[in-house]
Design a protein around this motif. Structure first.
Motif, mmCIF file in Angstrom:
data_model
loop_
_atom_site.group_PDB
_atom_site.id
_atom_site.type_symbol
_atom_site.label_atom_id
_atom_site.label_comp_id
_atom_site.label_asym_id
_atom_site.label_seq_id
_atom_site.Cartn_x
_atom_site.Cartn_y
_atom_site.Cartn_z
ATOM 1 N N GLU A 1 -7.896 13.740 -18.485
ATOM 2 C CA GLU A 1 -6.833 13.136 -17.463
ATOM 3 C C GLU A 1 -5.864 12.084 -18.390
ATOM 4 O OE1 GLU A 1 -5.781 10.504 -13.630
ATOM 5 O OE2 GLU A 1 -7.921 10.326 -14.656
ATOM 6 N N LEU B 1 -2.133 12.380 -19.427
ATOM 7 C CA LEU B 1 -1.110 11.156 -19.273
ATOM 8 C C LEU B 1 -0.493 10.495 -20.347
ATOM 9 C CD1 LEU B 1 -3.296 9.408 -16.431
ATOM 10 C CD2 LEU B 1 -1.185 10.526 -16.011
ATOM 11 N N SER C 1 -4.918 4.692 -15.585
ATOM 12 C CA SER C 1 -4.290 3.833 -14.302
ATOM 13 C C SER C 1 -2.898 3.427 -14.756
ATOM 14 C CB SER C 1 -5.102 3.096 -13.643
ATOM 15 O OG SER C 1 -6.170 3.492 -12.999
ATOM 16 N N HIS D 1 4.706 5.849 -15.785
ATOM 17 C CA HIS D 1 5.167 6.932 -16.264
ATOM 18 C C HIS D 1 6.746 7.189 -15.554
ATOM 19 C CE1 HIS D 1 6.201 11.383 -16.659
ATOM 20 N NE2 HIS D 1 5.722 11.173 -17.980
ATOM 21 N N SER E 1 -0.353 6.486 -15.816
ATOM 22 C CA SER E 1 0.291 7.012 -14.708
ATOM 23 C C SER E 1 1.001 6.079 -13.867
ATOM 24 C CB SER E 1 -1.058 7.139 -13.701
ATOM 25 O OG SER E 1 -0.917 7.925 -12.599
#
Length: 560
Positions: free
Chosen positions: A227, A231, A330, A336, A333
């Motif tokens: 992940e 990201l 986190s 972004h 994300s």
């Protein structure tokens, strides 16, 4: 059958209720009540490792592999001191260990009693919390102890994981048993959530990112995280940020820049200010590259943000301006969708330099003699896909920076304190519960130092140990200073004339060896043959002087 000691029963019950089931025990008498209870309850996965230093490193590897705390249990006295190196490593590597040490009652401390030292606060610099159980077993004392044990176990996992220490004074008799179940103890839980970045701070961060033309993101040591890989790739493409990573970062996007050590050497011949960052964002653990650290300290970014769930104030590059309590996934994300998309000649400048360096390095290695560097490059080419690779400290982890490995490989190493003393034990603990093939790349001094890592019943058939035997501490001839000293050969290099063959025989491992390119090719075929079903040592003999000349020659070639 379990111990009749109520504090031990309660401690075991809380560990079991919190899902902590792996226990590594080193034999002793004073820790008998813990041994009886953990093994006799049938609720724990107990393992025996005699050498306490190795046992603690083994547990560290086990905790990394299982991604949850592991209990280590030892007797009193010097046994507790032998845990210290691995406890320090776990603290800086952010791995949760529950350290349980048996002790004499406090009235025997400094009274000439056997196996008796002052154990209170023995790991105080390397644990998040420590607690000494009371001797008495009144209702009030048991209540207080349960509260403190709950706190210890919760704290080990809150924020950034880390070791905790529970010292257990015990009076004789030590080996009286009771045919009962563990008691039910009230479990106290606490939330593990990291606070969200508030709106005001978010806007400040977005504004600063949007106004920064030269952003560098440093991805330190961490476990693989698909992940985060996705990201961070998206964030870097949108902002034009340069992401610098090493193998231990376990990130694989082609958007990112590796080859850091050789890039740093090449950048020194350019306009250094062209590579200086406006904004530096760091997360994860340590970087291996000393030249990168020196570059960033000398050419400081205008602002440096460090991302840390535990609010750690890591000012490695002497430019820290903001600590952000967030994990990396986190953070990237969250920001972004709020940042601008912008073109970045800065990013392209770094990528062009990386391509140039890769070309130079490939040209240099075409005529490479048999050496540590040649061996590492060949291993990188031959190690099977989807393997785990454990990098020993000193030269192996540095040579690995110069090699390109398959992107399915996952990397591990004791880079919390970067010592050579427990690399093999940690890898053995990890591999003992891993379904993958586990390779250890380790130097000869580190291997012999930690050979007790093989003195247990958990050395898995999936373990492949590659020992690069260059006859001593070759690292000291690669760095400036020691190699020019009259004391070099005896006191730095510490010449080693021994072979791992005897150790392999002692502990029942298969043994292979190589001392030239042809033999290496044959040995690697054998080492990684699908039919191999035993743990195996491959010892590769290289010449220290050739290694030094080859290593230094690469950097001189890139610089010129």
């Amino acid at each position: 059958m379990i111990s009749d000691k109520k504090h031990i029963q309660q401690l075991a019950a809380l560990l079991q209720q919190k899902g902590i089931s792996d226990v590594v025990i080193s034999p002793g008498s004073r820790n008998g009540p813990m041994i009886h209870t953990f093994s006799g309850s049938g609720l724990f996965n107990c393992r025996t490792v005699v050498d306490e230093r190795s046992a603690a490193y083994f547990a560290l590897g086990l905790a990394q592999a299982n991604k949850k705390p592991v209990v280590i249990v030892c007797s009193s006295g010097t046994a507790t001191l032998n845990y210290a190196p691995a406890v320090a490593e776990a603290f800086y590597l952010k791995v949760p260990l529950v350290v349980i040490t048996a002790d004499r009652p406090e009235y025997w401390i400094d009274q000439g009693e056997n196996q008796c030292i002052n154990q209170k606060g023995i790991y105080s610099n390397f644990v998040k919390k420590e607690y000494q159980l009371p001797l008495g077993e009144t209702e009030t004392e048991l209540w207080q102890a349960a509260n403190e044990i709950n706190q210890c176990l919760n704290i080990s996992l809150s924020g950034q994981p880390a070791p905790v220490h529970i010292n257990v004074p015990l009076e004789e008799p030590l080996h009286q048993l009771a045919d009962i179940d563990l008691p039910v103890v009230i479990e106290i839980n606490e939330p593990q959530n990291i606070p969200a970045i508030d709106a005001d701070l978010t806007q400040k961060l977005v504004d600063e990112i949007n106004n920064s033309k030269k952003i560098v993101i440093l991805a330190g040591q961490q476990n693989a995280n698909k992940e985060l890989d996705t990201l961070l790739t998206a964030f870097a493409k949108k902002t034009g940020a340069v992401v610098l990573k090493e193998h231990l970062s376990n990130l694989n996007s082609t958007q990112f820049c590796g080859n850091i050590d050789t890039m740093m050497a090449a950048i020194l011949n350019d306009k250094v200010e062209d590579f200086q960052a406006d904004l530096l964002i760091s997360f994860g653990g340590h970087f291996v590259s000393k030249s990168l650290k020196q570059f960033l300290r000398k050419n400081k970014a205008c602002a440096h943000w460090h991302l840390s769930p535990a609010n750690d104030y890591y000012d490695t590059y002497q430019s820290l301006t903001r600590v952000i309590q967030a994990d990396a996934a986190s953070f990237f994300s969250h920001l972004h969708s709020k940042i601008f998309t912008q073109e970045s000649p800065y990013f392209q400048r770094w990528k062009n330099k990386e391509e140039e360096v890769i070309g130079l390095q490939n040209k240099y290695v075409e005529t490479l003699p048999f050496s540590d560097l040649k061996v590492t490059l060949e291993l990188a080419r031959r190690i099977p896909e989807y393997s785990d690779l454990h990098l020993g400290n000193s030269t192996p982890v540095r040579y690995a920076l110069l090699a390109n490995f398959n992107t399915t490989i996952r990397f591990y190493g004791n880079r919390g304190t970067s010592g050579i003393d427990g690399s093999l034990s940690t890898a053995v603990g990890f591999a003992s519960v891993s379904e993958k093939l586990n390779t250890v790349l380790i130097g000869d001094l580190s291997f012999f130092y930690d050979s007790n890592a093989l003195w247990n019943n958990y050395v898995g058939k999936n373990l492949r140990i590659v020992v690069i035997n260059n006859g001593g501490g070759n690292i000291f001839s690669l760095i400036k200073g020691p190699g020019e000293s009259p004391a070099f050969k005896q006191y730095f290099y510490a010449e080693n004339k021994y072979s791992a063959a005897g150790i392999a025989q002692t502990f029942g491992l298969d043994y292979l060896c190589a001392d030239n390119e042809t033999n290496l090719n044959t040995a690697l075929n054998d080492l990684y043959h699908p039919g191999r079903k035993k743990p195996t040592i491959l010892e590769i003999f290289t010449d220290a002087e050739v290694n030094t000349n080859t290593f230094r020659g690469l950097f001189n070639f890139v610089k010129q």
